[in-house]
Design a protein around this motif. Structure first.
Motif, PDB file in Angstrom:
ATOM      1  N   SER A 182     -21.503  22.354 -23.583  1.00 15.84           N
ATOM      2  CA  SER A 182     -21.107  22.581 -22.201  1.00 15.84           C
ATOM      3  C   SER A 182     -19.640  22.201 -22.030  1.00 15.84           C
ATOM      4  CB  SER A 182     -21.973  21.724 -21.275  1.00 15.84           C
ATOM      5  OG  SER A 182     -21.504  21.777 -19.960  1.00 15.84           O
ATOM      6  N   PRO A 183     -18.939  22.830 -21.111  1.00 13.65           N
ATOM      7  CA  PRO A 183     -17.563  22.399 -20.839  1.00 13.65           C
ATOM      8  C   PRO A 183     -17.533  21.077 -20.068  1.00 13.65           C
ATOM      9  CG  PRO A 183     -18.168  24.214 -19.394  1.00 13.65           C
ATOM     10  CD  PRO A 183     -19.298  24.026 -20.367  1.00 13.65           C
ATOM     11  N   LYS A 184     -18.685  20.587 -19.632  1.00 10.74           N
ATOM     12  CA  LYS A 184     -18.740  19.342 -18.868  1.00 10.74           C
ATOM     13  C   LYS A 184     -18.881  18.157 -19.814  1.00 10.74           C
ATOM     14  CE  LYS A 184     -20.460  21.829 -14.997  1.00 10.74           C
ATOM     15  NZ  LYS A 184     -21.496  22.136 -14.092  1.00 10.74           N
ATOM     16  N   SER A 185     -18.291  17.034 -19.435  1.00  3.84           N
ATOM     17  CA  SER A 185     -18.222  15.848 -20.289  1.00  3.84           C
ATOM     18  C   SER A 185     -19.362  14.876 -19.982  1.00  3.84           C
ATOM     19  CB  SER A 185     -16.881  15.156 -20.079  1.00  3.84           C
ATOM     20  OG  SER A 185     -16.886  13.877 -20.655  1.00  3.84           O
ATOM     21  N   LYS A 186     -19.909  14.315 -21.032  1.00  4.86           N
ATOM     22  CA  LYS A 186     -20.955  13.300 -20.891  1.00  4.86           C
ATOM     23  C   LYS A 186     -20.364  12.027 -20.285  1.00  4.86           C
ATOM     24  CE  LYS A 186     -22.824  11.705 -24.746  1.00  4.86           C
ATOM     25  NZ  LYS A 186     -23.705  11.387 -25.876  1.00  4.86           N
TER      26      LYS A 186
ATOM     27  N   LEU B  91     -20.449   5.026 -10.735  1.00  5.31           N
ATOM     28  CA  LEU B  91     -19.470   4.624  -9.725  1.00  5.31           C
ATOM     29  C   LEU B  91     -19.748   5.201  -8.343  1.00  5.31           C
ATOM     30  CD1 LEU B  91     -16.256   4.853 -11.927  1.00  5.31           C
ATOM     31  CD2 LEU B  91     -17.579   2.820 -11.331  1.00  5.31           C
ATOM     32  N   VAL B  92     -20.356   6.364  -8.265  1.00 11.05           N
ATOM     33  CA  VAL B  92     -20.713   6.968  -6.980  1.00 11.05           C
ATOM     34  C   VAL B  92     -22.234   7.109  -6.975  1.00 11.05           C
ATOM     35  CG1 VAL B  92     -20.315   8.904  -5.412  1.00 11.05           C
ATOM     36  CG2 VAL B  92     -18.539   8.246  -7.051  1.00 11.05           C
ATOM     37  N   PRO B  93     -22.956   6.052  -6.595  1.00 16.09           N
ATOM     38  CA  PRO B  93     -24.404   6.025  -6.783  1.00 16.09           C
ATOM     39  C   PRO B  93     -25.202   6.871  -5.800  1.00 16.09           C
ATOM     40  CG  PRO B  93     -23.702   4.010  -5.734  1.00 16.09           C
ATOM     41  CD  PRO B  93     -22.461   4.789  -6.034  1.00 16.09           C
ATOM     42  N   LEU B  94     -24.799   8.093  -5.583  1.00 14.53           N
ATOM     43  CA  LEU B  94     -25.547   8.992  -4.714  1.00 14.53           C
ATOM     44  C   LEU B  94     -25.854  10.290  -5.433  1.00 14.53           C
ATOM     45  CD1 LEU B  94     -23.666   8.381  -1.370  1.00 14.53           C
ATOM     46  CD2 LEU B  94     -25.843   7.436  -2.075  1.00 14.53           C
ATOM     47  N   GLY B  95     -25.982  10.250  -6.752  1.00 18.16           N
ATOM     48  CA  GLY B  95     -26.327  11.432  -7.530  1.00 18.16           C
ATOM     49  C   GLY B  95     -25.136  12.282  -7.910  1.00 18.16           C
ATOM     50  N   ALA B  96     -23.918  11.751  -7.821  1.00 16.47           N
ATOM     51  CA  ALA B  96     -22.717  12.545  -8.097  1.00 16.47           C
ATOM     52  C   ALA B  96     -22.694  13.042  -9.538  1.00 16.47           C
ATOM     53  CB  ALA B  96     -21.464  11.727  -7.805  1.00 16.47           C
ATOM     54  N   GLY B  97     -23.134  12.236 -10.467  1.00 16.80           N
ATOM     55  CA  GLY B  97     -23.141  12.660 -11.864  1.00 16.80           C
ATOM     56  C   GLY B  97     -24.122  13.801 -12.095  1.00 16.80           C
ATOM     57  N   ARG B  98     -25.251  13.781 -11.400  1.00 17.60           N
ATOM     58  CA  ARG B  98     -26.231  14.857 -11.548  1.00 17.60           C
ATOM     59  C   ARG B  98     -25.776  16.129 -10.833  1.00 17.60           C
ATOM     60  NH1 ARG B  98     -29.454  14.548 -15.838  1.00 17.60           N
ATOM     61  NH2 ARG B  98     -30.115  12.406 -16.122  1.00 17.60           N
ATOM     62  N   PHE B  99     -25.022  15.983  -9.711  1.00 21.29           N
ATOM     63  CA  PHE B  99     -24.424  17.179  -9.101  1.00 21.29           C
ATOM     64  C   PHE B  99     -23.431  17.796 -10.077  1.00 21.29           C
ATOM     65  CE2 PHE B  99     -25.682  15.515  -4.831  1.00 21.29           C
ATOM     66  CZ  PHE B  99     -26.335  16.647  -4.391  1.00 21.29           C
ATOM     67  N   TYR B 100     -22.659  16.944 -10.784  1.00 20.94           N
ATOM     68  CA  TYR B 100     -21.657  17.407 -11.743  1.00 20.94           C
ATOM     69  C   TYR B 100     -22.296  18.202 -12.879  1.00 20.94           C
ATOM     70  CZ  TYR B 100     -18.177  17.025 -15.502  1.00 20.94           C
ATOM     71  OH  TYR B 100     -17.312  17.295 -16.533  1.00 20.94           O
ATOM     72  N   THR B 101     -23.469  17.740 -13.383  1.00 25.40           N
ATOM     73  CA  THR B 101     -24.110  18.436 -14.504  1.00 25.40           C
ATOM     74  C   THR B 101     -24.947  19.628 -14.056  1.00 25.40           C
ATOM     75  OG1 THR B 101     -26.047  16.990 -14.452  1.00 25.40           O
ATOM     76  CG2 THR B 101     -24.228  16.351 -15.921  1.00 25.40           C
ATOM     77  N   GLY B 102     -25.152  19.784 -12.741  1.00 28.30           N
ATOM     78  CA  GLY B 102     -25.898  20.927 -12.245  1.00 28.30           C
ATOM     79  C   GLY B 102     -27.376  20.657 -12.049  1.00 28.30           C
ATOM     80  N   HIS B 103     -27.827  19.433 -12.188  1.00 27.86           N
ATOM     81  CA  HIS B 103     -29.229  19.072 -11.957  1.00 27.86           C
ATOM     82  C   HIS B 103     -29.389  18.723 -10.479  1.00 27.86           C
ATOM     83  CE1 HIS B 103     -28.863  18.177 -16.367  1.00 27.86           C
ATOM     84  NE2 HIS B 103     -29.934  18.961 -16.342  1.00 27.86           N
ATOM     85  N   TYR B 104     -29.469  19.736  -9.633  1.00 27.32           N
ATOM     86  CA  TYR B 104     -29.425  19.545  -8.191  1.00 27.32           C
ATOM     87  C   TYR B 104     -30.697  18.896  -7.644  1.00 27.32           C
ATOM     88  CZ  TYR B 104     -25.404  22.571  -8.699  1.00 27.32           C
ATOM     89  OH  TYR B 104     -24.212  23.095  -9.108  1.00 27.32           O
ATOM     90  N   GLY B 105     -31.842  19.135  -8.232  1.00 32.67           N
ATOM     91  CA  GLY B 105     -33.080  18.521  -7.754  1.00 32.67           C
ATOM     92  C   GLY B 105     -33.030  17.007  -7.856  1.00 32.67           C
ATOM     93  N   ILE B 106     -32.618  16.495  -9.016  1.00 32.30           N
ATOM     94  CA  ILE B 106     -32.508  15.044  -9.205  1.00 32.30           C
ATOM     95  C   ILE B 106     -31.412  14.493  -8.307  1.00 32.30           C
ATOM     96  CG2 ILE B 106     -31.937  13.236 -10.869  1.00 32.30           C
ATOM     97  CD1 ILE B 106     -33.170  14.968 -13.042  1.00 32.30           C
ATOM     98  N   ALA B 107     -30.315  15.236  -8.205  1.00 34.13           N
ATOM     99  CA  ALA B 107     -29.187  14.766  -7.402  1.00 34.13           C
ATOM    100  C   ALA B 107     -29.582  14.618  -5.936  1.00 34.13           C
ATOM    101  CB  ALA B 107     -28.012  15.725  -7.548  1.00 34.13           C
ATOM    102  N   VAL B 108     -30.297  15.589  -5.385  1.00 36.98           N
ATOM    103  CA  VAL B 108     -30.716  15.506  -3.989  1.00 36.98           C
ATOM    104  C   VAL B 108     -31.705  14.360  -3.799  1.00 36.98           C
ATOM    105  CG1 VAL B 108     -31.991  16.740  -2.170  1.00 36.98           C
ATOM    106  CG2 VAL B 108     -30.232  17.931  -3.484  1.00 36.98           C
ATOM    107  N   ALA B 109     -32.618  14.160  -4.750  1.00 35.27           N
ATOM    108  CA  ALA B 109     -33.571  13.053  -4.648  1.00 35.27           C
ATOM    109  C   ALA B 109     -32.836  11.719  -4.658  1.00 35.27           C
ATOM    110  CB  ALA B 109     -34.580  13.117  -5.793  1.00 35.27           C
TER     111      ALA B 109
END
Length: 170
Positions: A104-108, A117-135
Motif C-alpha cells: 500500500s502507499p500508506k505507511s504502517k 496520538l489522536v485516539p478517535l480512530g484517526a489511524g483506522r480512517f487513514y488505512t481505510g477501515h471505516y467501520g472500526i474507525a467509526v466505532a
C-alpha cells in the motif's frame, strides 16, 4: 530353538515376575488356595529353567506367562509389484507460485502514530477501515485504551493491511 524354545532354556527375572503375576491372577480367580499359591510362588523364585515354571502351570487354564504362549507366525510378504509400463510419462502440475506481494502507499508508522496520538480512530480512517474507525470515534476510542492498543498493534504487527488488502509499507 526359537523364542518359544525348549524347557531346558534358563530363565531370568522377567520370566519369574511374569509367572508370579499370572499365579496371582489364578489366586484372585479362586483357582488356588493360599497355601498352594505360596508354594508355587516359592517354586517360581527357585526355578532355573522354563520347564521348572511350565510344571507349575500344568493343571491351570489360561492365562499363562508370555513365554508359554505359542509362537506367532509372521504373515507372508505381499507379492512384488509389477514392473512399470514404459512409454507413459507422468504429468505433474506446475509448482505453486505465491502471488506477488502488493504494498500500500500508506505507511504502517503513520497509521500507528495517528492511532496513538489522536485516539478517535484517526489511524483506522487513514488505512481505510471505516467501520472500526467509526466505532472508535463513537466510543471515544474505548476511553483511549482501545486506540492505544490498536495503535501498538499497527506499529508492531506483521501483516497489517489497508482496506484493499494491501500490506502497509514500513
Amino acid at each position: 530353538m526359537g523364542e518359544g524354545g525348549g524347557d531346558a532354556l534358563r530363565i531370568g527375572t522377567a520370566e519369574r515376575e511374569d509367572a508370579m503375576r499370572v499365579l496371582g491372577e489364578h489366586f484372585g480367580a479362586g483357582r488356588l488356595q493360599i497355601d498352594e499359591y505360596e508354594q508355587r510362588v516359592d517354586a517360581v523364585t527357585t526355578a532355573v529353567t522354563r520347564g521348572d515354571l511350565r510344571a507349575l502351570f500344568a493343571d491351570l487354564p489360561a492365562p499363562y506367562p508370555p513365554f508359554m504362549a505359542p509362537p506367532m507366525w509372521a504373515a507372508p510378504p505381499p507379492p512384488p509389484m509389477p514392473p512399470p509400463a514404459y512409454g507413459a510419462v507422468p504429468m505433474y502440475p506446475p509448482p505453486y507460485a505465491p502471488p506477488p506481494v502488493v504494498y500500500s502507499p500508506k505507511s504502517k508508522l503513520a497509521a500507528g502514530l495517528l492511532q496513538i496520538l489522536v485516539p478517535l480512530g484517526a489511524g483506522r480512517f487513514y488505512t481505510g477501515h471505516y467501520g472500526i474507525a467509526v466505532a472508535q470515534l463513537l466510543t471515544c476510542g474505548g476511553f483511549g485504551i482501545w486506540c492505544l492498543i490498536d495503535g501498538i498493534i499497527l506499529l508492531v504487527g506483521r501483516d497489517q493491511t489497508d482496506a484493499e488488502g494491501r500490506l502497509l509499507s514500513d
